[in-house]
Design a protein around this motif. Structure first.
Motif, PDB file in Angstrom:
ATOM      1  N   ASP A  28      95.327 -28.126   2.486  1.00 20.41           N
ATOM      2  CA  ASP A  28      94.699 -27.005   1.787  1.00 20.41           C
ATOM      3  C   ASP A  28      93.884 -26.147   2.746  1.00 20.41           C
ATOM      4  N   LEU A  29      93.192 -26.795   3.672  1.00 20.22           N
ATOM      5  CA  LEU A  29      92.413 -26.050   4.655  1.00 20.22           C
ATOM      6  C   LEU A  29      93.322 -25.183   5.522  1.00 20.22           C
ATOM      7  N   TYR A  30      94.421 -25.743   5.969  1.00 20.98           N
ATOM      8  CA  TYR A  30      95.383 -24.985   6.772  1.00 20.98           C
ATOM      9  C   TYR A  30      95.960 -23.822   5.956  1.00 20.98           C
ATOM     10  N   LYS A  31      96.294 -24.091   4.705  1.00 26.22           N
ATOM     11  CA  LYS A  31      96.840 -23.052   3.824  1.00 26.22           C
ATOM     12  C   LYS A  31      95.853 -21.901   3.683  1.00 26.22           C
ATOM     13  N   LEU A  32      94.581 -22.219   3.443  1.00 27.01           N
ATOM     14  CA  LEU A  32      93.565 -21.173   3.299  1.00 27.01           C
ATOM     15  C   LEU A  32      93.441 -20.352   4.569  1.00 27.01           C
ATOM     16  N   LEU A  33      93.317 -21.015   5.694  1.00 26.43           N
ATOM     17  CA  LEU A  33      93.083 -20.303   6.954  1.00 26.43           C
ATOM     18  C   LEU A  33      94.307 -19.525   7.429  1.00 26.43           C
ATOM     19  N   SER A  34      95.500 -19.952   7.044  1.00 25.86           N
ATOM     20  CA  SER A  34      96.696 -19.250   7.502  1.00 25.86           C
ATOM     21  C   SER A  34      97.172 -18.162   6.541  1.00 25.86           C
ATOM     22  N   THR A  35      96.887 -18.329   5.227  1.00 25.81           N
ATOM     23  CA  THR A  35      97.385 -17.350   4.255  1.00 25.81           C
ATOM     24  C   THR A  35      96.289 -16.585   3.530  1.00 25.81           C
ATOM     25  N   GLY A  36      95.083 -17.124   3.514  1.00 22.04           N
ATOM     26  CA  GLY A  36      93.999 -16.491   2.761  1.00 22.04           C
ATOM     27  C   GLY A  36      94.083 -16.770   1.270  1.00 22.04           C
ATOM     28  N   HIS A  52      86.342 -16.148   8.520  1.00 22.96           N
ATOM     29  CA  HIS A  52      86.603 -14.810   7.967  1.00 22.96           C
ATOM     30  C   HIS A  52      87.518 -14.995   6.768  1.00 22.96           C
ATOM     31  N   LEU A  53      86.912 -15.035   5.593  1.00 23.70           N
ATOM     32  CA  LEU A  53      87.647 -15.267   4.353  1.00 23.70           C
ATOM     33  C   LEU A  53      87.677 -13.998   3.512  1.00 23.70           C
ATOM     34  N   ILE A  54      87.822 -12.874   4.174  1.00 23.85           N
ATOM     35  CA  ILE A  54      87.823 -11.573   3.516  1.00 23.85           C
ATOM     36  C   ILE A  54      89.017 -11.499   2.571  1.00 23.85           C
ATOM     37  N   GLY A  55      88.719 -11.252   1.286  1.00 29.13           N
ATOM     38  CA  GLY A  55      89.765 -11.129   0.280  1.00 29.13           C
ATOM     39  C   GLY A  55      90.462 -12.428  -0.081  1.00 29.13           C
ATOM     40  N   GLU A  74      83.694 -11.345   1.950  1.00 28.75           N
ATOM     41  CA  GLU A  74      83.817 -10.020   1.341  1.00 28.75           C
ATOM     42  C   GLU A  74      85.119  -9.901   0.545  1.00 28.75           C
ATOM     43  N   GLY A  75      84.964  -9.532  -0.731  1.00 27.51           N
ATOM     44  CA  GLY A  75      86.116  -9.311  -1.593  1.00 27.51           C
ATOM     45  C   GLY A  75      86.847 -10.568  -2.025  1.00 27.51           C
ATOM     46  N   ALA A  76      86.310 -11.736  -1.747  1.00 27.14           N
ATOM     47  CA  ALA A  76      86.975 -12.989  -2.117  1.00 27.14           C
ATOM     48  C   ALA A  76      86.904 -13.217  -3.624  1.00 27.14           C
ATOM     49  N   ASP A  77      87.889 -13.924  -4.158  1.00 25.86           N
ATOM     50  CA  ASP A  77      87.908 -14.286  -5.578  1.00 25.86           C
ATOM     51  C   ASP A  77      87.645 -15.781  -5.686  1.00 25.86           C
ATOM     52  N   LEU A  78      86.435 -16.111  -6.149  1.00 23.77           N
ATOM     53  CA  LEU A  78      86.013 -17.494  -6.324  1.00 23.77           C
ATOM     54  C   LEU A  78      85.787 -17.795  -7.805  1.00 23.77           C
ATOM     55  N   SER A  90      73.229 -17.441   5.612  1.00 23.04           N
ATOM     56  CA  SER A  90      73.637 -16.243   6.364  1.00 23.04           C
ATOM     57  C   SER A  90      75.071 -15.799   6.072  1.00 23.04           C
ATOM     58  N   ALA A  91      75.611 -16.207   4.936  1.00 25.20           N
ATOM     59  CA  ALA A  91      76.970 -15.779   4.560  1.00 25.20           C
ATOM     60  C   ALA A  91      76.936 -14.340   4.054  1.00 25.20           C
ATOM     61  N   PHE A  92      78.056 -13.654   4.185  1.00 28.18           N
ATOM     62  CA  PHE A  92      78.222 -12.276   3.718  1.00 28.18           C
ATOM     63  C   PHE A  92      79.046 -12.338   2.436  1.00 28.18           C
ATOM     64  N   VAL A  93      78.362 -12.130   1.308  1.00 27.38           N
ATOM     65  CA  VAL A  93      78.970 -12.288  -0.013  1.00 27.38           C
ATOM     66  C   VAL A  93      78.923 -10.930  -0.718  1.00 27.38           C
ATOM     67  N   THR A  94      79.843 -10.047  -0.369  1.00 32.16           N
ATOM     68  CA  THR A  94      79.875  -8.702  -0.931  1.00 32.16           C
ATOM     69  C   THR A  94      81.173  -8.502  -1.699  1.00 32.16           C
ATOM     70  N   ASN A  95      81.038  -7.933  -2.910  1.00 30.97           N
ATOM     71  CA  ASN A  95      82.188  -7.713  -3.793  1.00 30.97           C
ATOM     72  C   ASN A  95      82.965  -8.997  -4.047  1.00 30.97           C
ATOM     73  N   VAL A  96      82.245 -10.093  -4.188  1.00 29.35           N
ATOM     74  CA  VAL A  96      82.866 -11.398  -4.427  1.00 29.35           C
ATOM     75  C   VAL A  96      82.849 -11.691  -5.928  1.00 29.35           C
ATOM     76  N   ASN A  97      83.942 -12.216  -6.433  1.00 33.88           N
ATOM     77  CA  ASN A  97      84.013 -12.603  -7.831  1.00 33.88           C
ATOM     78  C   ASN A  97      83.648 -14.081  -7.938  1.00 33.88           C
ATOM     79  N   LEU A  98      82.466 -14.342  -8.485  1.00 33.16           N
ATOM     80  CA  LEU A  98      81.972 -15.699  -8.693  1.00 33.16           C
ATOM     81  C   LEU A  98      81.879 -16.019 -10.181  1.00 33.16           C
ATOM     82  N   LYS A  99      82.660 -15.319 -10.985  1.00 31.56           N
ATOM     83  CA  LYS A  99      82.638 -15.511 -12.433  1.00 31.56           C
ATOM     84  C   LYS A  99      82.940 -16.970 -12.759  1.00 31.56           C
TER      85      LYS A  99
END
Length: 151
Positions: A28-36, A52-55, A74-78, A90-99
């Motif tokens: 799963d870690l490899y999948k996340l880092l290679s495909t986002g 860098h987990l942008i989007g 930034e822009g991640a869907d969580l 110190s994370a950058f959490v902008t336009n993130v969906n944390l619903k």
């Protein structure tokens, strides 16, 4: 002798299984880092410091206790993700969906949270020391919070 061996195995098995269940899934870690993308992935305890987990699509992912220090989300869907006890210092959490995400006990020290959706998220015992929070419904309070008397 056989009884002692069986006793040791019986006592050790739950410990061995609990450690493997709580550890990140390397695939799963490899999948996340290679495909986002890693919907419903098991990444509890993962070291994603500086990632860098942008989007990134992490809907329903288990990131309990993960290290996301200085990560760019930034822009991640969580949506519905489990971030209980995660370190987002110190994370950058902008336009993130944390619903509907679980942020209980998360550390957001010095994090930047802008324009993020936290609708129906669970946020008990957050650490938000020196965090910059704009247009995101996170604040100090709770059911026992006192409203100051401004008169």
């Amino acid at each position: 002798m056989k009884l002692q061996l069986l006793t040791v195995i019986a006592l050790a098995t739950p410990l061995l299984l609990s450690n493997s269940v709580q550890a990140e899934n390397k695939q799963d870690l490899y999948k996340l880092l290679s495909t986002g993308e890693c919907v419903s992935c098991h990444l509890s305890g993962a070291n994603l410091s500086g990632a860098h987990l942008i989007g990134a699509d992490l809907r329903g992912a288990n990131l309990q206790g993960a290290n996301l220090t200085e990560a760019n989300l930034e822009g991640a869907d969580l949506t519905g993700a489990n971030l209980a006890g995660a370190n987002l210092t110190s994370a950058f959490v902008t336009n993130v969906n944390l619903k509907q995400a679980n942020l209980n006990g998360a550390n957001l020290t010095k994090a930047t949270l802008n324009d993020s959706n936290v609708y129906q998220a669970s946020m008990n015992d957050l650490t938000i020391t020196d965090a910059q929070i704009h247009n995101t419904a996170i604040g100090v309070g709770g059911e026992d919070a006192q409203i100051p008397d401004w008169d």
